[in-house]
Design an enzyme around this catalytic site. Structure first.
Site, PDB file in Angstrom:
ATOM      1  N   GLN A   6      31.258  66.395 -73.286  1.00 41.03           N
ATOM      2  CA  GLN A   6      31.789  67.222 -72.194  1.00 41.03           C
ATOM      3  C   GLN A   6      31.789  66.509 -70.837  1.00 41.03           C
ATOM      4  O   GLN A   6      32.638  66.783 -70.003  1.00 41.03           O
ATOM      5  CB  GLN A   6      31.008  68.525 -72.093  1.00 41.03           C
ATOM      6  CG  GLN A   6      29.573  68.343 -71.634  1.00 41.03           C
ATOM      7  CD  GLN A   6      28.821  69.660 -71.480  1.00 41.03           C
ATOM      8  OE1 GLN A   6      29.352  70.720 -71.762  1.00 41.03           O
ATOM      9  NE2 GLN A   6      27.589  69.584 -71.023  1.00 41.03           N
ATOM     10  N   HIS A  26      10.082  57.017 -73.131  1.00 39.46           N
ATOM     11  CA  HIS A  26       9.279  56.192 -74.035  1.00 39.46           C
ATOM     12  C   HIS A  26      10.072  55.992 -75.324  1.00 39.46           C
ATOM     13  O   HIS A  26      10.664  56.954 -75.826  1.00 39.46           O
ATOM     14  CB  HIS A  26       8.018  56.932 -74.479  1.00 39.46           C
ATOM     15  CG  HIS A  26       7.052  57.291 -73.405  1.00 39.46           C
ATOM     16  ND1 HIS A  26       5.789  56.776 -73.359  1.00 39.46           N
ATOM     17  CD2 HIS A  26       7.162  58.144 -72.358  1.00 39.46           C
ATOM     18  CE1 HIS A  26       5.137  57.299 -72.334  1.00 39.46           C
ATOM     19  NE2 HIS A  26       5.954  58.127 -71.707  1.00 39.46           N
ATOM     20  N   LEU A  85      33.578  71.251 -75.936  1.00 43.39           N
ATOM     21  CA  LEU A  85      33.897  72.109 -77.076  1.00 43.39           C
ATOM     22  C   LEU A  85      33.714  73.569 -76.669  1.00 43.39           C
ATOM     23  O   LEU A  85      32.674  73.928 -76.103  1.00 43.39           O
ATOM     24  CB  LEU A  85      32.936  71.792 -78.237  1.00 43.39           C
ATOM     25  CG  LEU A  85      33.203  72.596 -79.498  1.00 43.39           C
ATOM     26  CD1 LEU A  85      34.283  71.928 -80.341  1.00 43.39           C
ATOM     27  CD2 LEU A  85      31.924  72.768 -80.305  1.00 43.39           C
ATOM     28  N   TYR A 140       4.936  55.366 -65.713  1.00 39.88           N
ATOM     29  CA  TYR A 140       5.163  54.086 -66.419  1.00 39.88           C
ATOM     30  C   TYR A 140       6.313  53.310 -65.785  1.00 39.88           C
ATOM     31  O   TYR A 140       7.110  53.877 -65.035  1.00 39.88           O
ATOM     32  CB  TYR A 140       5.423  54.314 -67.907  1.00 39.88           C
ATOM     33  CG  TYR A 140       6.502  55.323 -68.271  1.00 39.88           C
ATOM     34  CD1 TYR A 140       7.817  54.941 -68.451  1.00 39.88           C
ATOM     35  CD2 TYR A 140       6.185  56.670 -68.471  1.00 39.88           C
ATOM     36  CE1 TYR A 140       8.803  55.863 -68.819  1.00 39.88           C
ATOM     37  CE2 TYR A 140       7.166  57.595 -68.831  1.00 39.88           C
ATOM     38  CZ  TYR A 140       8.462  57.179 -69.004  1.00 39.88           C
ATOM     39  OH  TYR A 140       9.434  58.085 -69.358  1.00 39.88           O
ATOM     40  N   ASP A 186      18.078  68.300 -79.856  1.00 39.83           N
ATOM     41  CA  ASP A 186      17.762  69.490 -79.068  1.00 39.83           C
ATOM     42  C   ASP A 186      18.614  70.695 -79.464  1.00 39.83           C
ATOM     43  O   ASP A 186      18.253  71.827 -79.166  1.00 39.83           O
ATOM     44  CB  ASP A 186      17.978  69.209 -77.566  1.00 39.83           C
ATOM     45  CG  ASP A 186      16.773  68.519 -76.931  1.00 39.83           C
ATOM     46  OD1 ASP A 186      15.888  68.073 -77.687  1.00 39.83           O
ATOM     47  OD2 ASP A 186      16.727  68.423 -75.690  1.00 39.83           O
TER      48      ASP A 186
HETATM   49  P1  FAD Z   1      21.046  65.835 -75.118  1.00 40.24           P
HETATM   50  O1  FAD Z   1      20.433  64.567 -74.644  1.00 40.24           O
HETATM   51  O2  FAD Z   1      20.864  67.057 -74.293  1.00 40.24           O
HETATM   52  O3  FAD Z   1      22.586  65.549 -75.310  1.00 40.24           O
HETATM   53  C1  FAD Z   1      23.516  66.568 -75.545  1.00 40.24           C
HETATM   54  C2  FAD Z   1      24.877  66.064 -75.122  1.00 40.24           C
HETATM   55  O4  FAD Z   1      25.846  67.008 -75.527  1.00 40.24           O
HETATM   56  C3  FAD Z   1      25.010  65.910 -73.614  1.00 40.24           C
HETATM   57  O5  FAD Z   1      25.563  64.649 -73.315  1.00 40.24           O
HETATM   58  C4  FAD Z   1      25.921  67.055 -73.222  1.00 40.24           C
HETATM   59  O6  FAD Z   1      26.716  66.758 -72.082  1.00 40.24           O
HETATM   60  C5  FAD Z   1      26.773  67.214 -74.472  1.00 40.24           C
HETATM   61  N1  FAD Z   1      27.315  68.572 -74.660  1.00 40.24           N
HETATM   62  C6  FAD Z   1      26.678  69.755 -74.499  1.00 40.24           C
HETATM   63  N2  FAD Z   1      27.503  70.787 -74.773  1.00 40.24           N
HETATM   64  C7  FAD Z   1      28.702  70.236 -75.126  1.00 40.24           C
HETATM   65  C8  FAD Z   1      29.950  70.805 -75.500  1.00 40.24           C
HETATM   66  N3  FAD Z   1      30.140  72.138 -75.588  1.00 40.24           N
HETATM   67  N4  FAD Z   1      30.979  69.953 -75.803  1.00 40.24           N
HETATM   68  C9  FAD Z   1      30.806  68.591 -75.731  1.00 40.24           C
HETATM   69  N5  FAD Z   1      29.638  68.018 -75.343  1.00 40.24           N
HETATM   70  C10 FAD Z   1      28.594  68.831 -75.063  1.00 40.24           C
HETATM   71  N6  FAD Z   1      12.213  62.377 -75.228  1.00 40.24           N
HETATM   72  C11 FAD Z   1      11.644  61.230 -75.695  1.00 40.24           C
HETATM   73  O7  FAD Z   1      11.846  60.871 -76.873  1.00 40.24           O
HETATM   74  N7  FAD Z   1      10.850  60.456 -74.882  1.00 40.24           N
HETATM   75  C12 FAD Z   1      10.610  60.804 -73.571  1.00 40.24           C
HETATM   76  O8  FAD Z   1       9.899  60.063 -72.864  1.00 40.24           O
HETATM   77  C13 FAD Z   1      11.190  62.021 -73.054  1.00 40.24           C
HETATM   78  N8  FAD Z   1      10.986  62.429 -71.763  1.00 40.24           N
HETATM   79  C14 FAD Z   1      11.560  63.606 -71.321  1.00 40.24           C
HETATM   80  C15 FAD Z   1      11.306  64.061 -70.005  1.00 40.24           C
HETATM   81  C16 FAD Z   1      11.875  65.261 -69.547  1.00 40.24           C
HETATM   82  C17 FAD Z   1      11.551  65.762 -68.152  1.00 40.24           C
HETATM   83  C18 FAD Z   1      12.738  66.012 -70.388  1.00 40.24           C
HETATM   84  C19 FAD Z   1      13.375  67.296 -69.897  1.00 40.24           C
HETATM   85  C20 FAD Z   1      12.992  65.564 -71.689  1.00 40.24           C
HETATM   86  C21 FAD Z   1      12.394  64.383 -72.163  1.00 40.24           C
HETATM   87  N9  FAD Z   1      12.592  63.933 -73.482  1.00 40.24           N
HETATM   88  C22 FAD Z   1      12.014  62.785 -73.945  1.00 40.24           C
HETATM   89  C23 FAD Z   1      13.395  64.764 -74.405  1.00 40.24           C
HETATM   90  C24 FAD Z   1      14.793  64.274 -74.520  1.00 40.24           C
HETATM   91  O9  FAD Z   1      15.385  64.122 -73.261  1.00 40.24           O
HETATM   92  C25 FAD Z   1      15.647  65.224 -75.371  1.00 40.24           C
HETATM   93  O10 FAD Z   1      14.914  65.677 -76.470  1.00 40.24           O
HETATM   94  C26 FAD Z   1      16.862  64.462 -75.850  1.00 40.24           C
HETATM   95  O11 FAD Z   1      17.668  64.111 -74.754  1.00 40.24           O
HETATM   96  C27 FAD Z   1      17.662  65.266 -76.862  1.00 40.24           C
HETATM   97  O12 FAD Z   1      18.805  64.529 -77.222  1.00 40.24           O
HETATM   98  P2  FAD Z   1      20.092  65.267 -77.761  1.00 40.24           P
HETATM   99  O13 FAD Z   1      21.091  64.190 -77.992  1.00 40.24           O
HETATM  100  O14 FAD Z   1      19.723  66.169 -78.874  1.00 40.24           O
HETATM  101  O15 FAD Z   1      20.543  66.215 -76.570  1.00 40.24           O
END
Ligand code: FAD
Length: 379
Positions: free
Chosen positions: A35, A47, A130, A215, A294
């Site tokens: 998106q 990390h 989407l 870190y 997530d």
């Molecule tokens: P996301 O990274 O949220 O990616 C989802 C993607 O989907 C995004 O790019 C979004 O724009 C896109 N999207 C959403 N809806 C749509 C749609 N309708 N159509 C098209 N695209 C869409 N994890 C670690 O492993 N180590 C760490 O040190 C760590 N530190 C963190 C610190 C903080 C403060 C936070 C909040 C989280 C941290 N995390 C860490 C967790 C980590 O950021 C998430 O668990 C991770 O980003 C999940 O990845 P994902 O690809 O499932 O989701």
């Protein structure tokens, strides 16, 4: 041999990028729909434990990450006020030897850029939000906010905590606000030279209602980073993050150690984020749709394993499709869930409890795990 099924990955975050890279490597025609109009280098670190680095090896970017990241010798846990050491978890050479890969900390934007570069650029589509999916039984029709329509044989929902694909499978339900927020700030490490203090490579400062994890995010140690957890009963902002301030940080951490005070003094800008969760989902897939990261198990980041779980999911999903044959996608998706549910749910729980490495413990169940070679258990 029949041609490989067409896969669409919704979301090019860390989980979606890992899934798409591995699917493309395995020969699936894979389109990625994101998106965001583009990605920027948001001020945050991450990390990458040995469990994730083994997947990065498979994607082909382990060496680049090792050069780019900081390699802490230890994870220290310290009392936020007195500074007393509560745990010393060996990483560095120990991690390589015992867990099979390096433990690094990096800038999240640098990691993401590298992962996105691993994708076929002609199959990556930005500005594609989407809005709905329709699984007709023969294929999936995807509709986007720009009015366009695409089709695929299988759709991977890697679209984060507010996933449209999750909503399609399970109905509308907002994630739960955990009652905790996180502040994030990157500090120019040059500024730290003015202090006669030791700024350790990877340290978490603790007290019951707050903590600060600190870190380096670059191998040359030019950028230092902190991310907090602060118990906060309400979150009243509509945005996914808002600005915080040095003053707010001083107030919250007023009783913390001089090292933390120095970090706050050196802060130029700091943001704050609500930490969201969901209970483990009963359904991870239905028909031609499957979730990862997530989208199906959002968690507090207090184990630094949220993205790690998304990336591990990606590896097991692709292995399951390869093991069973993508045309038998229901069985393949079930094999995937069987091999991920327990681990992801356990990591969600420990993250929720915020106990990880607070005191000396053996982290091997997380770090030594190898999703690229683990035997896949049948459902
Ligand atoms: P996301 O990274 O949220 O990616 C989802 C993607 O989907 C995004 O790019 C979004 O724009 C896109 N999207 C959403 N809806 C749509 C749609 N309708 N159509 C098209 N695209 C869409 N994890 C670690 O492993 N180590 C760490 O040190 C760590 N530190 C963190 C610190 C903080 C403060 C936070 C909040 C989280 C941290 N995390 C860490 C967790 C980590 O950021 C998430 O668990 C991770 O980003 C999940 O990845 P994902 O690809 O499932 O989701």
């Amino acid at each position: 041999m029949s041609p490989k099924l067409r896969v669409a990955v919704i979301g090019a975050g860390l989980g979606g990028a890992a899934a798409a890279a591995l699917l493309q490597k395995a020969g699936y025609p894979t389109q990625v729909y994101e998106q965001a109009p583009e990605f920027s280098r948001l001020g945050a670190g991450i990390h990458l434990g040995p469990n994730v680095m083994k997947v990065m090896r498979q994607i082909g970017i382990e060496g680049q990450l090792e050069s780019m990241g900081s390699h802490p010798d230890y994870w220290f846990s310290r009392d936020g006020v007195s500074g007393d050491y509560q745990s010393r978890i060996p990483l560095g050479e120990f991690a390589k030897r015992e867990y099979g890969a390096a433990y690094i900390t990096v800038h999240r934007g640098d990691l993401h850029a590298l992962m996105v570069e691993a994708l076929d650029p002609s199959q990556l589509h930005f500005d594609k939000r989407l809005t709905s999916v329709d699984d007709t039984g023969r294929e999936v029709i995807m509709r986007f906010a720009d009015g366009s329509t695409e089709t695929a044989d299988l759709v991977v929902g890697a679209d984060g905590v507010n996933s449209r694909i999750r909503e399609t499978l399970l109905g509308e339900e907002d994630p739960t606000y955990s009652g905790w927020i996180a502040h994030r700030a990157i500090i120019d490490a040059e500024k730290l030279k003015a202090y006669d203090l030791d700024f350790e490579q990877c340290v978490k400062w603790w007290s019951p209602d707050k903590h600060m994890m600190v870190y380096y995010v670059t191998g040359d140690q030019h950028e230092y980073y902190y991310v907090t957890g602060v118990k906060t009963p309400d979150w009243d902002h509509a945005a996914s993050f808002v600005d915080s301030s040095k003053e707010e940080m001083r107030e919250i951490f007023h009783d913390y150690h001089p090292v933390v005070q120095a970090l706050i003094d050196c802060t130029e800008s700091v943001t704050k984020w609500p930490l969201l969760e969901r209970n483990p989902l009963p359904i991870w897939h239905k028909g031609r749709l499957v979730l990862l990261g997530d989208a199906c198990h959002p968690m507090k980041p207090h184990m630094a394993q949220g993205a790690a779980m998304a990336i591990e999911d990606a590896a097991v999903l692709v292995r399951s499709l390869e093991a069973i044959g993508a045309e038998h996608y229901t069985d393949a998706f079930e094999l995937y869930k069987t091999n991920r549910f327990e681990r992801a749910s356990r990591v969600q729980q420990v993250s929720h409890d915020n106990t990880w490495l607070r005191h000396d413990e053996d982290p091997a169940w997380v770090f030594a795990h190898d999703v690229t070679t683990q035997e896949l258990k049948s459902p």
